[in-house]
Design an enzyme around this catalytic site. Structure first.
Site, PDB file in Angstrom:
ATOM      1  N   GLU A  36      37.567 -20.603 -27.652  1.00  0.00           N
ATOM      2  CA  GLU A  36      38.805 -20.407 -28.393  1.00  0.00           C
ATOM      3  C   GLU A  36      38.475 -19.468 -29.548  1.00  0.00           C
ATOM      4  OE1 GLU A  36      40.580 -23.988 -29.941  1.00  0.00           O
ATOM      5  OE2 GLU A  36      42.214 -22.849 -30.851  1.00  0.00           O
ATOM      6  N   ARG A 261      27.002 -32.239 -25.076  1.00  0.00           N
ATOM      7  CA  ARG A 261      27.122 -31.273 -26.165  1.00  0.00           C
ATOM      8  C   ARG A 261      25.782 -31.170 -26.851  1.00  0.00           C
ATOM      9  NH1 ARG A 261      32.064 -29.811 -28.166  1.00  0.00           N
ATOM     10  NH2 ARG A 261      31.649 -29.196 -30.308  1.00  0.00           N
ATOM     11  N   LYS A 271      33.173 -25.831 -35.508  1.00  0.00           N
ATOM     12  CA  LYS A 271      33.717 -24.606 -36.091  1.00  0.00           C
ATOM     13  C   LYS A 271      34.553 -24.916 -37.325  1.00  0.00           C
ATOM     14  CE  LYS A 271      35.061 -23.013 -32.038  1.00  0.00           C
ATOM     15  NZ  LYS A 271      35.721 -22.215 -30.993  1.00  0.00           N
TER      16      LYS A 271
HETATM   17  P1  ATP Z   1      33.710 -26.656 -31.972  1.00  0.00           P
HETATM   18  O1  ATP Z   1      33.772 -28.143 -31.878  1.00  0.00           O
HETATM   19  O2  ATP Z   1      32.470 -26.132 -32.564  1.00  0.00           O
HETATM   20  O3  ATP Z   1      34.942 -26.064 -32.585  1.00  0.00           O
HETATM   21  P2  ATP Z   1      34.808 -26.130 -29.439  1.00  0.00           P
HETATM   22  O4  ATP Z   1      34.439 -26.944 -28.270  1.00  0.00           O
HETATM   23  O5  ATP Z   1      36.119 -26.390 -30.065  1.00  0.00           O
HETATM   24  O6  ATP Z   1      33.646 -26.171 -30.476  1.00  0.00           O
HETATM   25  P3  ATP Z   1      35.366 -23.800 -27.926  1.00  0.00           P
HETATM   26  O7  ATP Z   1      35.530 -22.396 -28.369  1.00  0.00           O
HETATM   27  O8  ATP Z   1      36.532 -24.512 -27.381  1.00  0.00           O
HETATM   28  O9  ATP Z   1      34.743 -24.592 -29.134  1.00  0.00           O
HETATM   29  O10 ATP Z   1      34.142 -23.911 -26.922  1.00  0.00           O
HETATM   30  C1  ATP Z   1      33.911 -23.052 -25.840  1.00  0.00           C
HETATM   31  C2  ATP Z   1      32.987 -23.753 -24.887  1.00  0.00           C
HETATM   32  O11 ATP Z   1      31.754 -24.062 -25.527  1.00  0.00           O
HETATM   33  C3  ATP Z   1      33.582 -25.062 -24.401  1.00  0.00           C
HETATM   34  O12 ATP Z   1      33.461 -25.100 -23.009  1.00  0.00           O
HETATM   35  C4  ATP Z   1      32.733 -26.123 -25.044  1.00  0.00           C
HETATM   36  O13 ATP Z   1      32.571 -27.177 -24.160  1.00  0.00           O
HETATM   37  C5  ATP Z   1      31.411 -25.407 -25.321  1.00  0.00           C
HETATM   38  N1  ATP Z   1      30.747 -25.962 -26.501  1.00  0.00           N
HETATM   39  C6  ATP Z   1      31.207 -25.999 -27.765  1.00  0.00           C
HETATM   40  N2  ATP Z   1      30.347 -26.621 -28.584  1.00  0.00           N
HETATM   41  C7  ATP Z   1      29.290 -26.995 -27.826  1.00  0.00           C
HETATM   42  C8  ATP Z   1      28.060 -27.688 -28.078  1.00  0.00           C
HETATM   43  N3  ATP Z   1      27.739 -28.129 -29.298  1.00  0.00           N
HETATM   44  N4  ATP Z   1      27.216 -27.900 -27.032  1.00  0.00           N
HETATM   45  C9  ATP Z   1      27.535 -27.456 -25.802  1.00  0.00           C
HETATM   46  N5  ATP Z   1      28.663 -26.806 -25.501  1.00  0.00           N
HETATM   47  C10 ATP Z   1      29.543 -26.574 -26.489  1.00  0.00           C
HETATM   48 MG    MG Z   2      37.825 -26.386 -28.728  1.00  0.00          MG
END
Ligand code: ATP
Ligand code: MG
Length: 557
Positions: A36, A261, A271
């Site tokens: 995102e 994760r 984020k």
């Molecule tokens: P955050 O919680 O940091 O905002 P998010 O999951 O909202 O992360 P996205 O941009 O939606 O961020 O993530 C893109 C991809 O990266 C998703 O498929 C998510 O599962 C993966 N991802 C995000 N954070 C992690 C992490 N700490 N470990 C493994 N994969 C991750």
């Molecule tokens: Mg997300």
């Protein structure tokens, strides 16, 4: 390119993919990385990227880059651009497979209409607070919305008018009609569309209703023909909803598999929290070298290969667990030890005058660029009568086991000569400001022909040739192992995460150091020139110290 396992890999995802190919459920492998664009990529995303792109590559498949850009309020083009730059830097390529959920807005709208026509979706007038009250809890079922039984015609009319902009933000939503008593709260008539009169970074003002992430994500995967939709564990509870949408709409269904994760000690990876550090000015930006973002790692001099190797080392597991940041640091040192050229830099200088060295003479001594890589060759380092050494390499009164310079003692200057301290010059307050030394011309290159030994070798720079520099030594941004566990993670910040050394001196070969290119300052650590460097003012970042605590942990175990 990476050390990641090949298709013979035995992690649970590769095993599942192999089974799907063997059973004929899928005949090809297609994955995607779906960020995102509401922030910069961090090391957790690097893990997901290495899983998504790595598994596709292992099975001869493809991996798409798709921006899940469904929330115009938090998303920006700046983030889109930086995310693409970071993925390329990591060494992955989506070729021409760049997609945006916003490209599917019209299609998603039509899917919503289909669900309304099937009696599977309704327009709801509850406010956000009311909806929360109706939703129930983990232990109590929710209650049906009073608007749940609107007719198909009324729902179609209201949804059309929502799109046309007739209603203010927050006054109506489109919801799926599933089950308010479902154990999984995600299935309790979830919102599909909300009204947001905001300009989207790609679709501008075309839309004033936007799909929820959950209504866009699974269908986007379906539209792209994704076979294996790999995502982190928190989406496990959303899987039944994604499956419900594609089944009820009647479109192709990908298989979703969740993995752990990455949680890293002494680090926050949300984020939302990283944005707060940026907005509150606790760091200089998303690429402040102390941040866990990929752009910060790049700026700090961490090679992309070190991050790929780290991702391969931690592998993919089903359950979340805390990874020790020392393991990441170990991967970084391993890579830097191989690739970083060695240079001399004096971070906290003390002036040394060699009394018996001829005034005005300059010699060019040969120094090895990288003992780990013979191909890296040698360079010349100028030597003259006045030098700088590290303050720490001299003690007027040496503690036990201190073998470096002290009055009357001889040490080796790296690549140069033996010197002996013969006198100490102090200022009015008694602080040492200069050492007077003698050198032994017979020891040129660093060894004494008479076989006499010294117990220490120290680095130095020639005062007249040295280039002044600012050196920034970084430490962990958080002082506690699990900053996320605190009531407020901001209280866990390490107040000493940045030490600025404004008056360092580096050898002349470093005057043209390229930002980001790794260097080892001998005995001091790994460094690189910072983006803030100008020809008039060199700035160096410490990438990491030399000491490897992880290697020690491993050898003990
Ligand atoms: P955050 O919680 O940091 O905002 P998010 O999951 O909202 O992360 P996205 O941009 O939606 O961020 O993530 C893109 C991809 O990266 C998703 O498929 C998510 O599962 C993966 N991802 C995000 N954070 C992690 C992490 N700490 N470990 C493994 N994969 C991750
Ligand atoms: Mg997300």
């Amino acid at each position: 390119m990476t050390d990641s396992p090949t298709s013979t890999g035995t992690d649970f995802i590769r095993t599942a993919v192999r089974e799907d190919l063997a059973s004929g459920r899928f005949t090809r492998v297609s994955t995607r990385f779906p960020p995102e664009p509401n922030g910069y990529l961090h090391i957790g995303h690097a893990k997901a990227i290495s899983v998504d792109f790595g598994i596709a590559a292992d099975f001869g498949g493809t991996c798409n880059l798709r921006f899940d850009d469904t929330n115009p309020v938090k998303e920006e083009q700046e983030y889109v651009d930086n995310i693409m730059a970071d993925i390329r830097w990591l060494g992955y390529d989506w070729d021409d497979r760049l997609f945006f959920a916003s490209d599917y807005f019209e299609q998603l709208y039509q899917y919503a209409v289909t669900l309304i026509q099937k009696g599977k979706a309704f327009v709801c007038d509850l406010t956000a607070d009311e909806m929360r009250a109706y939703r129930g809890t983990l232990t109590e079922p929710g209650k049906n919305s009073p608007y749940r039984d609107r007719s198909v015609e009324e729902n179609l009319d209201l949804f059309t008018r929502m799109r046309a902009g007739e209603f203010p933000d927050g006054t109506r939503t489109l919801r799926a009609k599933i089950d308010m008593a479902a154990g999984n709260i995600n299935m309790r008539d979830p919102v599909m569309y909300r009204i947001i009169h905001a300009t989207h970074h790609r679709t501008g003002d075309t839309w004033c209703i936007y799909p929820m992430y959950d209504f866009a994500h699974g269908q986007s995967d379906s539209i792209e023909g994704i076979t294996h939709s790999l995502c982190s564990l928190e989406y496990e509870d959303h899987r039944p909803l994604y499956d419900w949408y594609v089944r009820e709409i009647g479109i192709y269904a990908p298989r979703q598999i969740e993995f752990a994760r990455l949680i890293l000690s002494y680090t926050v990876l949300s984020k939302r929290k990283l944005l707060r550090l940026v907005k509150d000015g606790l760091v200089t930006g998303w690429d402040d070298p102390r941040m866990p973002t990929l752009s910060a790692f790049r700026r700090r001099g961490v090679p992309a290969a070190a991050i790929r190797n780290f991702a391969a080392m931690i592998g993919v597991a089903k359950n979340n667990s805390l990874v020790d940041v020392a393991l990441l640091e170990h991967a970084i040192r391993n890579e830097l030890n191989r690739v970083a050229e060695r240079r001399m830099a004096v971070l906290k200088p003390l002036r040394v005058v060699i009394e018996n060295y001829p005034e005005g003479q300059v010699e060019h001594l040969t120094a090895v660029n990288n003992p780990e890589d013979a191909g890296a060759g040698t360079r010349e380092v100028p030597f003259s009568k006045v030098l700088y050494i590290e303050r720490d390499d001299f003690r007027e009164v040496p503690p036990p086991k201190y073998f470096r310079l002290t009055p009357g003692r001889e040490v080796r200057l790296r690549y140069a000569y033996f010197i002996k301290c013969v006198d100490v010059v102090k200022d009015a307050s008694g602080d040492v400001i200069e050492l007077r030394c003698t050198y032994d011309p017979a020891t040129r290159g660093g060894d004494a022909p008479d076989g006499r030994k010294v117990k220490a070798t120290i680095h130095w720079v020639s005062a007249q040739h040295a280039v002044p520099a600012e050196v920034r030594n970084y430490d962990r941004l958080f002082k506690s192992e699990r900053p996320d566990d605190a009531d407020d993670f901001m209280t866990e910040l390490n107040p000493d995460s940045l030490e600025v050394l404004p008056q360092a001196y580096v050898e002349p070969a470093l005057a043209s150091a390229q930002p980001g290119a790794p260097i080892q300052f001998e005995r001091n650590g790994y460094y690189c020139a910072d983006l803030d460097s100008t020809p008039g003012k060199l700035v160096f970042n410490r990438t990491i110290t030399l000491k490897d605590s992880w290697a020690k942990i491993e050898s003990k175990g």
